[in-house]
Design an enzyme around this catalytic site. Sequence first.
Site, PDB file in Angstrom:
ATOM      1  N   LYS A 282       6.635  29.939   4.496  1.00 13.19           N
ATOM      2  CA  LYS A 282       6.755  29.338   5.833  1.00 13.19           C
ATOM      3  C   LYS A 282       8.218  29.024   6.201  1.00 13.19           C
ATOM      4  O   LYS A 282       9.098  29.025   5.324  1.00 13.19           O
ATOM      5  CB  LYS A 282       5.899  28.067   5.877  1.00 13.19           C
ATOM      6  CG  LYS A 282       4.386  28.322   5.784  1.00 13.19           C
ATOM      7  CD  LYS A 282       3.633  26.988   5.900  1.00 13.19           C
ATOM      8  CE  LYS A 282       2.129  27.172   5.945  1.00 13.19           C
ATOM      9  NZ  LYS A 282       1.443  25.854   6.103  1.00 13.19           N
TER      10      LYS A 282
ATOM     11  N   TYR B 142      -3.970  30.922  13.513  1.00 13.21           N
ATOM     12  CA  TYR B 142      -4.544  29.633  13.115  1.00 13.21           C
ATOM     13  C   TYR B 142      -5.701  29.205  14.023  1.00 13.21           C
ATOM     14  O   TYR B 142      -6.010  28.025  14.101  1.00 13.21           O
ATOM     15  CB  TYR B 142      -3.459  28.556  13.119  1.00 13.21           C
ATOM     16  CG  TYR B 142      -2.658  28.449  11.839  1.00 13.21           C
ATOM     17  CD1 TYR B 142      -3.282  28.319  10.592  1.00 13.21           C
ATOM     18  CD2 TYR B 142      -1.265  28.418  11.862  1.00 13.21           C
ATOM     19  CE1 TYR B 142      -2.551  28.178   9.425  1.00 13.21           C
ATOM     20  CE2 TYR B 142      -0.513  28.282  10.692  1.00 13.21           C
ATOM     21  CZ  TYR B 142      -1.168  28.165   9.479  1.00 13.21           C
ATOM     22  OH  TYR B 142      -0.444  28.021   8.319  1.00 13.21           O
TER      23      TYR B 142
ATOM     24  N   PHE C 216      -3.552  18.614  14.851  1.00 10.78           N
ATOM     25  CA  PHE C 216      -2.255  19.155  14.448  1.00 10.78           C
ATOM     26  C   PHE C 216      -2.035  20.603  14.896  1.00 10.78           C
ATOM     27  O   PHE C 216      -1.002  21.200  14.606  1.00 10.78           O
ATOM     28  CB  PHE C 216      -2.070  19.049  12.921  1.00 10.78           C
ATOM     29  CG  PHE C 216      -3.148  19.714  12.090  1.00 10.78           C
ATOM     30  CD1 PHE C 216      -3.131  21.075  11.851  1.00 10.78           C
ATOM     31  CD2 PHE C 216      -4.177  18.952  11.540  1.00 10.78           C
ATOM     32  CE1 PHE C 216      -4.110  21.685  11.088  1.00 10.78           C
ATOM     33  CE2 PHE C 216      -5.174  19.559  10.766  1.00 10.78           C
ATOM     34  CZ  PHE C 216      -5.130  20.933  10.549  1.00 10.78           C
TER      35      PHE C 216
ATOM     36  N   ARG D 289      -4.358  30.020  -4.438  1.00  9.98           N
ATOM     37  CA  ARG D 289      -4.589  28.647  -3.963  1.00  9.98           C
ATOM     38  C   ARG D 289      -4.203  27.641  -5.058  1.00  9.98           C
ATOM     39  O   ARG D 289      -3.630  26.584  -4.781  1.00  9.98           O
ATOM     40  CB  ARG D 289      -6.059  28.446  -3.564  1.00  9.98           C
ATOM     41  CG  ARG D 289      -6.515  29.251  -2.347  1.00  9.98           C
ATOM     42  CD  ARG D 289      -5.883  28.826  -1.045  1.00  9.98           C
ATOM     43  NE  ARG D 289      -6.122  27.448  -0.715  1.00  9.98           N
ATOM     44  CZ  ARG D 289      -5.852  26.896   0.477  1.00  9.98           C
ATOM     45  NH1 ARG D 289      -5.342  27.646   1.456  1.00  9.98           N
ATOM     46  NH2 ARG D 289      -6.070  25.639   0.713  1.00  9.98           N
TER      47      ARG D 289
ATOM     48  N   THR E 137      -2.727  20.902   0.022  1.00 12.44           N
ATOM     49  CA  THR E 137      -2.083  20.996   1.334  1.00 12.44           C
ATOM     50  C   THR E 137      -0.958  19.974   1.477  1.00 12.44           C
ATOM     51  O   THR E 137       0.118  20.277   1.981  1.00 12.44           O
ATOM     52  CB  THR E 137      -3.138  20.775   2.449  1.00 12.44           C
ATOM     53  OG1 THR E 137      -4.221  21.689   2.235  1.00 12.44           O
ATOM     54  CG2 THR E 137      -2.546  20.998   3.818  1.00 12.44           C
TER      55      THR E 137
ATOM     56  N   ARG F 297       3.819  23.955  -3.825  1.00 14.54           N
ATOM     57  CA  ARG F 297       3.967  22.875  -2.831  1.00 14.54           C
ATOM     58  C   ARG F 297       4.528  21.605  -3.451  1.00 14.54           C
ATOM     59  O   ARG F 297       5.281  20.875  -2.794  1.00 14.54           O
ATOM     60  CB  ARG F 297       2.617  22.631  -2.148  1.00 14.54           C
ATOM     61  CG  ARG F 297       2.310  23.706  -1.102  1.00 14.54           C
ATOM     62  CD  ARG F 297       0.902  23.645  -0.608  1.00 14.54           C
ATOM     63  NE  ARG F 297       0.720  24.418   0.627  1.00 14.54           N
ATOM     64  CZ  ARG F 297      -0.460  24.644   1.178  1.00 14.54           C
ATOM     65  NH1 ARG F 297      -1.575  24.166   0.621  1.00 14.54           N
ATOM     66  NH2 ARG F 297      -0.557  25.349   2.295  1.00 14.54           N
TER      67      ARG F 297
ATOM     68  N   ASN G 272       4.826  22.565   4.335  1.00 17.25           N
ATOM     69  CA  ASN G 272       4.416  22.657   2.926  1.00 17.25           C
ATOM     70  C   ASN G 272       4.702  24.029   2.311  1.00 17.25           C
ATOM     71  O   ASN G 272       4.077  24.411   1.337  1.00 17.25           O
ATOM     72  CB  ASN G 272       2.948  22.247   2.786  1.00 17.25           C
ATOM     73  CG  ASN G 272       2.025  23.074   3.662  1.00 17.25           C
ATOM     74  OD1 ASN G 272       2.436  24.083   4.216  1.00 17.25           O
ATOM     75  ND2 ASN G 272       0.781  22.666   3.760  1.00 17.25           N
TER      76      ASN G 272
ATOM     77  N   HIS H   6       1.599  29.436   2.839  1.00 19.78           N
ATOM     78  CA  HIS H   6       0.206  29.598   3.278  1.00 19.78           C
ATOM     79  C   HIS H   6      -0.476  30.561   2.316  1.00 19.78           C
ATOM     80  O   HIS H   6       0.154  31.496   1.821  1.00 19.78           O
ATOM     81  CB  HIS H   6       0.137  30.206   4.687  1.00 19.78           C
ATOM     82  CG  HIS H   6      -1.234  30.705   5.047  1.00 19.78           C
ATOM     83  ND1 HIS H   6      -2.196  29.887   5.589  1.00 19.78           N
ATOM     84  CD2 HIS H   6      -1.819  31.932   4.871  1.00 19.78           C
ATOM     85  CE1 HIS H   6      -3.314  30.590   5.754  1.00 19.78           C
ATOM     86  NE2 HIS H   6      -3.117  31.830   5.324  1.00 19.78           N
TER      87      HIS H   6
ATOM     88  N   GLU I 197      -6.745  38.147   7.464  1.00 21.41           N
ATOM     89  CA  GLU I 197      -5.329  37.779   7.568  1.00 21.41           C
ATOM     90  C   GLU I 197      -4.413  38.948   7.196  1.00 21.41           C
ATOM     91  O   GLU I 197      -3.337  39.131   7.794  1.00 21.41           O
ATOM     92  CB  GLU I 197      -5.048  36.551   6.694  1.00 21.41           C
ATOM     93  CG  GLU I 197      -5.750  35.304   7.236  1.00 21.41           C
ATOM     94  CD  GLU I 197      -5.513  34.057   6.398  1.00 21.41           C
ATOM     95  OE1 GLU I 197      -4.902  34.147   5.316  1.00 21.41           O
ATOM     96  OE2 GLU I 197      -5.954  32.977   6.843  1.00 21.41           O
TER      97      GLU I 197
END
Length: 136
Positions: free
Chosen positions: A12, A52, A60, A88, A94, A105, A115, A118, A129
């Site tokens: 990100k 998203y 948010f 993950r 998160t 993270r 964070n 993704h 995705e």
Amino acid sequence: MNNIEQTLSIIKPDAVERNLDNEIKEIFKNKGFSILREKKIQIEKSEAEKFYKVHETKPFYNDLCSYLSSGPIVVMILEKNNAVLENRALMGSTNPKEAEEGTIRKKYGLSIDKNSVHGSDSIENAKIEIDFFFRD
Ligand code: CDP
Ligand code: MG
């Protein structure tokens, strides 16, 4: 058991801005992920809104879409046994404050919104995705 999967990973804007993309890519490779495809891009807010969309009712959502489109990102197709869950786990929670030691993270995340990475949350979403960013 052999269960090769592909998942979508995004480094990100907060991490790319701090020049952490190569370091984070090394973490994936050291953990046995193959990076099948990758590109550094900046997306429009309208594209972030599509990506998203599942979060469109969340408070948010607007800030999240502004943020994802605020600077360059690195999108990658990662491949490994059980890649979706393994990614993950490697990403961590998160909220970086709640993320486990040794996760990306925990190490790099600045806040729940910034964070650093993704990762797709299911095989089905991974396909959607990957197609979103690598249609060709
Ligand atoms: O990214 P992850 O799947 O772990 O979390 P999510 O619940 O699918 O949320 C997507 C993204 O929205 C997160 O990675 C955060 O960047 C952001 N978010 C936020 O800004 N504030 C929250 N309370 C929850 C998520
Ligand atoms: Mg998610």
